[in-house]
Write an enzyme that holds these catalytic residues in place. Sequence first.
Site, mmCIF file in Angstrom:
data_model
loop_
_atom_site.group_PDB
_atom_site.id
_atom_site.type_symbol
_atom_site.label_atom_id
_atom_site.label_comp_id
_atom_site.label_asym_id
_atom_site.label_seq_id
_atom_site.Cartn_x
_atom_site.Cartn_y
_atom_site.Cartn_z
ATOM 1 C CB SER A 10 -0.942 -0.010 1.400
ATOM 2 O OG SER A 10 -1.409 1.439 1.432
ATOM 3 C CG ASP A 178 -5.821 -2.779 3.437
ATOM 4 O OD1 ASP A 178 -4.698 -2.423 4.300
ATOM 5 O OD2 ASP A 178 -6.470 -1.909 2.866
#
Length: 217
Positions: A10, A178
Amino acid sequence: MERKIKIAPSVLSADFSKMGEEVKRVEAAGADMIHLDIMDGVFVPNITFGIKMVSDVNKITDLPLDCHLMIVDPAKYVEKFANAGADYITVHYEACKDDLDKVLKAIRKVGVKAGLVINPDTEVEKIARSIELCDMVLVMSVFPGFGGQKFITEVLEKCVKIREMIDEKKLNCLLEIDGGINSETSKLAIDAGCDVLVAGSAVFNSPDAKTAIDSLR
Ligand code: DX5
Ligand code: ZN
């Protein structure tokens, strides 16, 4: 069954002033996709970047772009992110609610893979009916908004349930997780059935991205 684990760094934890170099760095280190966190300051208490960033990153990498939309009214922007080069557009159940199926269909209609994400406090039952419309289901293991938060272990039960649904229905759908993924929590996520691990701080704050990525797999 042996699953190929994909790592999606990310860029939220990257140095935004050197975005191109940062993306190239993780690409060379073995990343499988690039995870872009789009935040509007309304759906989540933070603001990041938007369509232009996706389009510029698309110019410098061949890796799939995994666009995690943390915005209100995501339907309004599906086509724009698709045109910018998104390969996956992932929308929050909490931002779509009753329109969920419509939004997922709209994503596929523009030729992009449809992703559906749930917050740590949203039950799997809420999305069960919609899984067949998804190319990816994302389970948040932190409350969205910021990198570097602590992994919420309780969400692993949801991963196990979703894995079962995907396998039972023989769906071609990835299970992604995530938030708070590091070399320890990655193992728990893999055991719970996840295919794609998003990692921000664990990859970008490490001096050696390759070692960091390898240690997550
Ligand atoms: C949080 C974002 C995550 C974040 C993860 O809202 O969706 O993608 O970048 O960061 P780490 O891996 O540091 O928890
Ligand atoms: Zn994300």
